[in-house]
Design a protein around this motif. Structure first.
Motif, short mmCIF file in Angstrom:
data_model
loop_
_atom_site.label_atom_id
_atom_site.label_comp_id
_atom_site.label_asym_id
_atom_site.label_seq_id
_atom_site.Cartn_x
_atom_site.Cartn_y
_atom_site.Cartn_z
N PHE A 95 0.82 -1.21 0.00
CA PHE A 95 0.00 0.00 0.00
C PHE A 95 0.86 1.26 0.00
O PHE A 95 0.54 2.24 -0.62
CB PHE A 95 -0.92 0.03 1.22
CG PHE A 95 -2.12 -0.85 1.05
CD1 PHE A 95 -3.17 -0.46 0.26
CD2 PHE A 95 -2.18 -2.08 1.68
CE1 PHE A 95 -4.26 -1.27 0.09
CE2 PHE A 95 -3.27 -2.89 1.53
CZ PHE A 95 -4.32 -2.50 0.73
N ALA A 96 1.97 1.18 0.74
CA ALA A 96 2.81 2.38 0.91
C ALA A 96 3.45 2.77 -0.42
O ALA A 96 3.63 3.95 -0.69
CB ALA A 96 3.89 2.13 1.96
N GLN A 97 3.79 1.78 -1.25
CA GLN A 97 4.45 2.09 -2.52
C GLN A 97 3.39 2.47 -3.53
O GLN A 97 2.78 1.61 -4.15
CB GLN A 97 5.24 0.85 -2.97
CG GLN A 97 6.08 1.09 -4.18
CD GLN A 97 7.33 1.87 -3.84
OE1 GLN A 97 7.50 2.31 -2.71
NE2 GLN A 97 8.21 2.07 -4.79
N ASP A 98 3.16 3.77 -3.70
CA ASP A 98 2.03 4.18 -4.53
C ASP A 98 2.43 4.46 -5.96
O ASP A 98 1.67 5.04 -6.73
CB ASP A 98 1.36 5.42 -3.92
CG ASP A 98 2.36 6.53 -3.74
OD1 ASP A 98 3.55 6.28 -4.01
OD2 ASP A 98 1.96 7.63 -3.35
N GLY A 99 3.63 4.08 -6.35
CA GLY A 99 4.02 4.27 -7.73
C GLY A 99 4.78 5.56 -7.98
O GLY A 99 5.31 5.76 -9.07
N SER A 100 4.86 6.44 -6.96
CA SER A 100 5.55 7.71 -7.18
C SER A 100 7.05 7.49 -7.35
O SER A 100 7.73 8.31 -7.95
CB SER A 100 5.28 8.66 -6.01
OG SER A 100 5.68 8.05 -4.81
N ALA A 101 7.57 6.38 -6.82
CA ALA A 101 9.00 6.14 -6.93
C ALA A 101 9.37 5.57 -8.30
O ALA A 101 10.53 5.44 -8.62
CB ALA A 101 9.45 5.19 -5.82
N GLY A 102 8.39 5.19 -9.09
CA GLY A 102 8.67 4.65 -10.42
C GLY A 102 8.93 3.16 -10.40
O GLY A 102 9.27 2.58 -9.35
#
Lengths: 344, 608
Positions: A95-102
């Motif tokens: 959940f925490a990894q929302d895709g903003s890091a690529g």
């Protein structure tokens, strides 16, 4: 069968996640896999009989019987909370990894692979199988640190890999020696059988030290810890959460599962020194943490101190202190989520 | 029906927790829609429920033998965590005191924090405090008391830090947390060390164990000293006293609660541990020494402060010191009564001070003055609080001081004199506070100063009434029987010390000479006291400096030595690899020679 599912379902999920067309659907797939895993873990903990000692849900499959290496799994009171923590943290991470890091699809794949590998290490009752899983989860983690980290990520990832590989080599050597020294026709790697074996004291001492250094690198214990502040500091927050919340448990799990029960005589002999070592580690971690300016490094050092608390509990070896270690573990696990929310 | 009120008294700590949890609803988006006030009203309601429940239970339990309950939490590896709960007149009375004061403080806060938007957080924290204190008085186990004391420490940190965008608030909250933690940590050592020795954490069983005389006196002394550290931190005693004055940066309504009952939690634990401390003369004398030194030192420091709230905080430290002395000399009931009367009186003084601060916008005594005619109601409340605080018959503390002095006069005369001296000094400093605020001519900050909103005045007046009725309560409880005690030497001594202090203070500060030292050559002494014996500096250049240096040293060693060794191996590997690289000449003969040489070496090893 259910334990096998706990290990291989995430790995199957990883394959499916990799095949998903978009990053969003990949994340959905990963969350779905982990949700099933969570449900399974909950079911297992409901079915788990607290009143009974020893391994439950045991599974056994001959793999290389001539070498004593078999696919045997089991769950006991020590591994159950750790399996639960593993799935919980990974679930939160997805959940925490929302895709903003690529490159979030790759992240999900690696996360699921690492998750399955760690579960395998917690559930294996064959020592060689444990070593296999222990080594396997390094590969996805190396990539997770190296891909999503900050400025010095390659340095940190390589350092992590080399240190942990040395830890793996030492453990492998000790485990092989343990198996071959049994004096039977084929080496023994089965945990339950190994516990009944009694080796001469000097040999026990030697193997115990090898295991302690090996797991001490992983845990980590001072002065084998220097990979940890770099790794935590340089990796992205979700990866650091996984490292601190899940992976760091493997080292202390190894000490409590293998180093302590397999060499009781040598452990008893060394335990005063281990307690001293732990005491030094606690103070060292605390003082080094005070001097840090980077919040992730600060948490890293305080976590080094906390790992020494577990060693201290193990060294004192009373039943109360051994029960006490599991709350300490779970406290550690809340640590990283807390830290991560404050960073976010 | 009434009996069930007593049986369900364990609900009291939960009521306020429910209020605290309900305050969570007022997140910023909802606060924007409803305003912050409903959160406060809910908490006031919950406190009112707790208070009424407590009063009902007090009626039931009055004059009856206490009720003990045991709740098992869990049992592991042969160690059972049971929570003993005690419903006695004393504990229920303490609950009524705590909830009553919190009720007044919360109503007061409605007026005082009128313009504030952080109500939900503030009231939730007050409720958290109330819940912690009610749980503490009911709990009969040292271990759980320790746990609750820790949560109260956390509560102090959060409550002091309510207005966290001010630098002083941040340092105040931090210092309060760390100083109390230092005490709590040593207390924890004592708590843990006690279990293998005594085998129990139950206060009553601990008392039996200590009295049985089976314990090793040395171990008992060490454990006792460790247990003493917790109350020392909580009650702001030397050397852990410096947090309380910094904690005055918190919103004033929370100071009402802190100065009156929160610091007393330390005294409460101390009183419960009395049998244990009693068993060791070393601990007893250390407790007396700490209490006496703090009482004298902080009452002197209070005289040199110009901050209205800090004067009060040091006075509280001084009174807690007297409580320490009373406990250590086994005057347990006097100590309990002192905690109660002091709590009520100081709460009133803080309320009166807040009533001034709320519309004069300053708490600096040098800027106040001339308020007597403008603020008659506040002046009355302040006067009642002050006379309740120092030994002026017939108000509460005079009875207690008389009792203590008469008890100690023949055995430990020094301590009796100390009590009189502290009483006199406090009377002097309170007279100074009163006249610098109310006496003299009005100044710029006080020229326009009406009585504040009724929400502030009403709780203040109610509490004035309570303080004035304390002697009546004493009569009802048959704690005091006879007016004649004030004609005895001890009674006269108490009266003379109070009047001397009040009189001298009035004479000197009647016409508001704030800021000027009494005599020029006293300036160094004045600054020495005004800066709290330079304790903050002393700590900064000793403990803080040491820890800072040592941690930097460890960090340096970690970076350059331990990590350096690891990096050395890395560099050495790379370097050797790089250098061996240059041995690739491309000459086949040389390669063959190397291989042959290697094989020969191997053969030498294999066949020795």
């Amino acid at each position: 069968m259910v334990l096998t599912l706990l290990i291989w379902l995430p790995i199957l999920g990883a394959v499916l996640t990799a095949l998903m067309p978009s990053a969003k659907s990949a994340r959905g797939m990963a969350i779905a896999t982990l949700s099933v895993g969570t449900a399974l873990t909950l079911w297992v903990s409901r079915q788990f009989l607290l009143s009974e000692g020893g391994f439950q849900f045991q599974e056994s499959l001959a793999w290389l019987p001539a070498l004593g290496v078999n696919y045997t799994l089991g769950l006991d009171g020590m591994s159950l909370p750790l399996v639960g923590i593993n799935v919980l943290i990974c679930w939160l991470l997805a959940f925490a990894q929302d895709g903003s890091a690529g490159r979030s699809r790759l992240f999900m794949v690696l996360l699921l692979l690492a998750h399955g590998g760690v579960n395998g290490a917690f559930l294996a009752t064959n020592v060689m199988l444990f070593v296999v899983f222990y080594e396997l989860e390094l590969i996805p983690l190396y990539l997770m640190i190296a891909v999503w980290g900050s400025a010095k990520k390659e340095y940190a990832a390589t350092k992590f890999l080399i240190f942990t590989a040395i830890s793996g080599v030492l453990i492998l050597a000790a485990v092989l020696a343990l198996g071959w020294l049994s004096g039977t026709e084929s080496p023994i790697f089965d945990y339950t059988q190994l516990r009944q074996q009694e080796l001469p004291l000097p040999l026990q001492r030697l193997l115990l030290i090898a295991l302690l250094v090996g797991f001490g690198i992983k845990a980590p214990l001072v002065p084998l810890h220097t990979w940890l502040p770099d790794t935590y500091g340089e990796s992205s927050t979700p990866v650091a959460m996984f490292l601190g919340g899940v992976l760091a448990k493997l080292g202390s799990y190894g000490i409590l599962r293998f180093a302590m029960p397999l060499f009781p005589a040598a452990w008893a002999e060394l335990s005063p020194w281990l307690a001293l070592w732990a005491g030094v580690g606690i103070l060292y971690g605390a003082f080094a943490a005070i001097a840090q300016k980077d919040i992730k490094r600060m948490v890293a050092y305080s976590s080094i101190g906390h790992m020494s608390y577990i060693l201290l509990a193990a060294a004192s070896g009373t039943s109360l202190s051994l029960v006490g270690r599991s709350p300490r573990w779970s406290v550690m696990d809340w640590y990283w989520p807390c830290c991560s929310t404050s960073l976010v | 029906m009434l009996q069930s009120l007593l049986n369900s008294l364990w609900l009291v700590p939960i009521y306020s927790l429910v209020g605290a949890v309900l305050s969570l609803i007022w997140v910023p988006s909802i606060t924007r829609r409803t305003g912050p006030r409903p959160a406060g009203y809910i908490n006031i309601l919950m406190t009112l429920v707790s208070f009424l429940h407590g009063v009902g239970a007090l009626v039931v339990v009055w004059g009856r033998s206490p009720l003990y309950w045991e709740v098992e939490w869990f049992r592991v590896a042969g160690l059972a965590f049971t929570l003993p709960v005690e419903f006695s007149t004393l504990t229920v009375g303490a609950i009524v005191l705590v909830t009553g004061l919190n009720l007044l403080a919360q109503v007061y806060a409605v007026g005082y924090m009128e313009m504030d938007w952080g109500w939900a957080r503030f009231y939730a924290l007050l409720a958290f405090f109330e819940s912690g204190m009610c749980a503490l008085v009911l709990c009969g186990s040292l271990f759980f008391s320790y746990v609750i004391l820790e949560t109260l420490t956390l509560g102090t940190y959060l409550l002091v830090g309510v207005w966290y965008n001010q630098a002083l608030v941040v340092t105040g909250a931090r210092d309060a947390f760390l100083t109390k933690r230092a005490g709590d940590l040593i207390l924890l050592m004592g708590v843990v060390a006690l279990l293998p020795l005594a085998g129990t954490w139950n206060f009553n069983e601990l008392a039996d164990w200590a009295r049985s005389g089976t314990a090793d006196p040395t171990a008992l002394a060490w454990v006792g000293l460790a247990l003493l550290a917790g109350p020392v931190g909580k009650c702001a005693q030397f050397p852990l006293h410096l947090w309380l004055d910094e904690a005055m940066e918190s919103p004033l309504p929370s100071s009402i609660l802190r100065l009156s009952v929160v610091v007393s939690t330390g005294a409460w634990v101390l009183i419960r541990l009395l049998p244990l401390l009693d068993a060791s003369p070393v601990v007893q004398s250390v407790a007396i020494a700490i209490g006496a030194a703090t009482a004298l030192g902080t009452s002197l420091i209070a005289i040199a402060q110009i901050d209205l709230k800090r004067i009060l905080s040091y006075t509280v430290s001084a009174y807690m010191g007297l409580v320490f002395v009373a406990v250590a000399t086994r005057n347990e009931s006097a100590a309990l009564l002192l905690v109660m009367t002091h709590g009520l009186a100081i709460a009133l003084v803080v309320m009166a001070a807040g009533s001034i601060i709320s519309n004069c916008i300053t708490q600096d005594l040098t800027q106040l003055g001339g308020l007597l005619l403008r603020r008659p109601v506040t002046a009355f409340a302040m006067a009642v609080g002050i006379t309740g605080l120092v030994g002026v018959p017939p108000l509460g503390t005079s009875w207690i001081f008389q009792e203590l002095v008469s008890q100690l006069w023949y055995e430990q005369r020094g301590l009796a004199i100390l009590i009189l001296l502290v009483n006199g000094l406090t009377a002097f400093s309170m007279a100074r506070l009163f006249w610098l605020t109310f006496g003299g001519a009005p100044k710029q900050m006080t020229a326009r100063s009406p009585e504040p909103i009724w929400l502030i005045v009403l709780p203040m007046m109610v509490l004035s009434g309570v303080v004035l009725h304390v002697p009546h309560l004493f009569w009802q409880w048959r704690v005091v029987q006879d007016w004649g005690v004030f004609t005895q030497h001890s009674g006269i001594a108490v009266i003379v010390s109070s009047l001397l202090g009040l009189g001298l203070g009035t004479l000197w500060f009647r016409r508001s000479r704030s800021g000027e030292p009494l005599v020029p050559w006293l300036v160094p002494l004045q600054s020495f006291l005004a800066y709290d014996f330079y304790t903050v500096k002393l700590y900064r250049y000793s403990f803080v400096w040491l820890v800072d240096r040592f941690s930097r040293l460890v960090d340096w060693g970690d970076r350059y030595i331990i990590d350096g060794i690891g990096n050395f191996f890395g560099v050495a590997t790379l370097f050797s690899g790089e250098s061996i690289k240059y041995t690739t000449f491309g000459q086949l003969q040389f390669y063959v020679l190397t291989i042959v040489g290697g094989i020969l070496l191997l053969l030498l090893f294999v066949n020795p």
